[in-house]
Design an enzyme around this catalytic site. Structure first.
Site, short mmCIF file in Angstrom:
data_model
loop_
_atom_site.label_atom_id
_atom_site.label_comp_id
_atom_site.label_asym_id
_atom_site.label_seq_id
_atom_site.Cartn_x
_atom_site.Cartn_y
_atom_site.Cartn_z
N ALA A 130 48.89 40.07 53.92
CA ALA A 130 49.11 40.14 52.46
C ALA A 130 50.59 40.03 52.11
CB ALA A 130 48.50 41.43 51.92
N CYS A 175 40.42 43.53 53.28
CA CYS A 175 39.44 44.38 52.58
C CYS A 175 38.06 43.73 52.54
CB CYS A 175 39.89 44.67 51.16
SG CYS A 175 41.54 45.36 51.10
N TYR A 205 34.22 49.80 22.24
CA TYR A 205 32.84 50.30 22.21
C TYR A 205 31.86 49.27 21.67
CZ TYR A 205 28.65 52.32 20.25
OH TYR A 205 27.34 52.54 19.92
#
Lengths: 459, 459
Positions: B12, B44, B429
């Site tokens: 990385a 990962c 929301y």
């Protein structure tokens, strides 16, 4: 004698005020009057009931009047229209919509949470059968019943905003041919044009007919008084159903008549404690104005999440406590078919119109590690102030996860983070959740780079 | 003559340094030496390759050496072990692992991104066949090949941390009987006990055998030298495969021998510019220490997302620019079967151990509007400092969406938000994305309430 709290309106802000006030004071008498048949429901869930995503409208009801009574000793009177507030006598007049009987009631504390109502422009034919607005449970039941009947094929939605597009999806899901008419040059005028165009393309791919830059002139009906056509400047569209979703207006007639000061868009002016200009009268929810935290301007942002926060603050202050509502950032999110669309703060156009010296960048990237199954593309546009380097706004759209990114940006703006801070944010990384370098960090990094290339602002 | 940047290690941080340096300077000569067979891959992603979630290991490779050469004129030499750094001569010694040939190369700029390697304690039997660690693509290919052969049934994982649990899921998906052994009293020791217990329960429901508070004494093998048993203090477990996932140690031997100062856990000490104590030698990624922004302490947090940010800063500074790496918040996230598990900042135990005067609250709630299909329960634990009211940490676990909430908390901690700020956050929301009052706001509100009830701190 027990003190009496009267709450006018019982959807989000009204129901929340009652519940919070009860938790603060066991001895208070609490009464809700509402002209609606239902209380404490999720207005935002109505399109999902129409689409059959939510099977029963009972699921949208958070608490029934019976539950309010049994659990918290709160009295709810539905189909009771409050017609007058008398601040001097601390009294309200009520009309029973079932019996037309009129009566009065006295309060010690008054909460105005009368909400908002759909704006219906004076279009010829708006009173025809099967011309609807969608605001409450009753509206949704009527629309659903009509679709359930199987007798209709075509629907026209007037207004390409949040509710218009949610209903376009709902109607399409139910098998209707759907046309959306938007007066502005683009659907979702709160987005920058190139972002709105992506949404429009997606809607068209899903079979929605979209007409922008065109207004409704007239709605016509057949001999039975049932809607049969919508006539715009450029089109005549045959239809069996019309939904007017042009926007909402705060329901503030009785407040105004009582001498309560109104502000932007006719919404009730309140201070940070959610108190009106008449001491002891509080207001919250879709009938009040808010302050935009970013710009300091008064704004009208009717949203269930905001209503809940305001009501909490109002209830605390009303009963002798102290709390303040900070304001809003204009956060919105909407699902339209497979697209997720969210915005916080200002669009680039809005920022420029306000004369702010801003810089924007747009990044397209996957929402998870590229190799992880189900990773999807999203587009993120970030707008920063050139001088302070702080974030002014962000729009995120696409088939991937956008709500996470917008909520990070909401928090970043609240915390006053700069593009430099954002570029280094220690966001959670694992392949099922995000790429190693999340789109938020990529966009912030691009702005850091672009800002260092920009010539210093002339003063 | 062209200046020469040598980068030791190419996963990385190494790959990012090369790419960023090239964008900064077109004329630089850039060489990566790595002992690994592969460069620029997602470490990962390895468990997802083993589980067949990702079908080919090619998908985990972000860029091949050929692509680095063709697109950015970066020379990559794989299977080349750097054995010595001579800072005075600005020279490194390299051993070709394919030919055993040794040679030197000279640099103007040096980047040490040697990463970390799995910690293998001196357990008897650790050299047996089918005893693995999982760090690079080669490891994952070997493990996958063994499982693909269909000849094995049982696996023991030593270490119940992030990688241990990811592999428990991967092995189980592949049909193995899986036992996880953790020396500590709970799996995921970075979580508070009651949170870790929920994860443990979920793993057990998925058929994983979990042993905590017990250590491996010995690994035994059959006559062919193939592992056949793991012997702990209290158990003897028959197995065909052992994965040692006890943790990683920074790979800093050559750095130390070159006089480079080491810090916590033997990781390389760097300043905010990612420069070591030897001017002109930079380091980034899993071999360096970071600063925890919350506590100011030096920490070792080997993570791909952090490595990328550090490498960017290092590349900028190395080539004459100026940038600083602020540090980390200890953010982690892991998927284990249907559970999502995330943490930022300190656990309650960690905060208490540090003598911080903190208050915690735990909320269980749905991740979307309760009536929206697919809404799932999550548990959020929020920890705040009683005096400053700022957030010290947060853990979110469950079958619902946790990454959004943890990233909001990451941003909140970065912005220094208090529980009062969080309670009013204008989060996005709409029913498909969250309840009207998100769990973050509910938890913050609970802390606001609890803090006002707490007696003032004695000074």
């Amino acid at each position: 004698m027990k003190k009496h709290l009267i709450i006018i309106g019982g959807v989000a802000a009204g129901a929340k005020t009652a519940a919070k006030a009860r938790r603060q004071d066991e001895n208070l008498k609490i009464t809700i009057y509402t002209s609606d048949k239902h209380v404490s429901y999720s207005g935002c869930g109505l399109p999902y009931y129409i689409s059959n995503t939510v099977k029963s409208n009972d699921e949208l009801i958070i608490r029934t009047p019976q539950e309010f009574k049994e659990k918290q000793n709160i009295d709810i009177h539905t189909e009771q229209l409050v017609t007058r507030i008398d601040p001097d006598k601390k009294e309200i007049s009520i009309k029973n919509l079932k019996t037309n009987e009129e009566y009065n009631d006295k309060y010690d504390y008054l909460m105005i949470s009368t909400g908002a109502e759909p704006f219906v422009p004076p279009i010829e034919g708006r009173e025809l059968k099967n011309v609807f607005t969608l605001r409450n449970v009753t509206d949704s039941i009527e629309i659903k019943k009509l679709i359930d009947s199987g007798s209709i094929k075509n629907a026209v939605i007037v207004g390409g905003g949040l509710i218009g597009l949610e209903c376009a999806e709902a109607f399409k899901e139910r098998g209707l041919n759907v046309t959306v008419i938007e007066l502005a040059g683009q659907i979702l005028p709160l987005l920058d044009t190139e972002m709105a165009e992506q949404v429009e393309k997606h809607c068209k791919e899903k079979g929605i007919n979209i007409i922008t830059g065109d207004g409704v002139k007239k709605i016509t009906g057949n001999s039975k008084g049932i809607v049969d056509k919508v006539i715009t400047g450029n089109h005549e569209i045959k239809t069996d159903l019309v939904l007017l979703s042009i926007g909402v207006r705060p329901n503030t007639k009785i407040a105004k008549e009582a001498g309560i000061e109104l502000g932007v868009a006719g919404a009730i002016k309140v201070n940070k404690r959610m108190e009106t200009n008449i001491p002891g009268i509080y207001s919250a929810g879709d009938c009040v104005e808010s302050t935009n935290i970013l710009t300091g301007e008064a704004v009208f942002t009717p949203l269930g999440s905001v209503a809940n926060k305001q009501a909490r603050v109002a209830a605390i202050n009303m009963l002798g406590g102290h709390d303040e509502f900070y304001g809003v950032l204009g956060t919105v999110i909407v699902k339209v078919f497979d697209f997720n669309i969210a915005k916080v703060g200002l669009s680039e156009k809005e920022a420029s119109d306000k004369g702010l010296d801003c810089l924007a960048t747009t990044i397209k990237a996957k929402d998870k590690a590229g190799y992880y199954p189900g990773a999807k593309i999203i587009t993120l546009k970030m707008i920063a102030d050139k001088n302070t380097r702080r974030i002014l706004g962000c729009q995120v759209i696409g088939e991937g996860i956008v709500d996470k990114r917008i909520d990070v940006m909401v928090t970043a703006i609240t915390g006053g983070l700069t593009v430099d801070d954002l570029e280094q944010l220690d966001l959670a990384y694992s392949p099922p959740y995000s790429p190693a370098i999340d789109i938020v960090i990529v966009a912030a990094g691009k702005l850091v780079k672009d800002l260092s290339r920009e010539p210093a602002t002339k003063i």
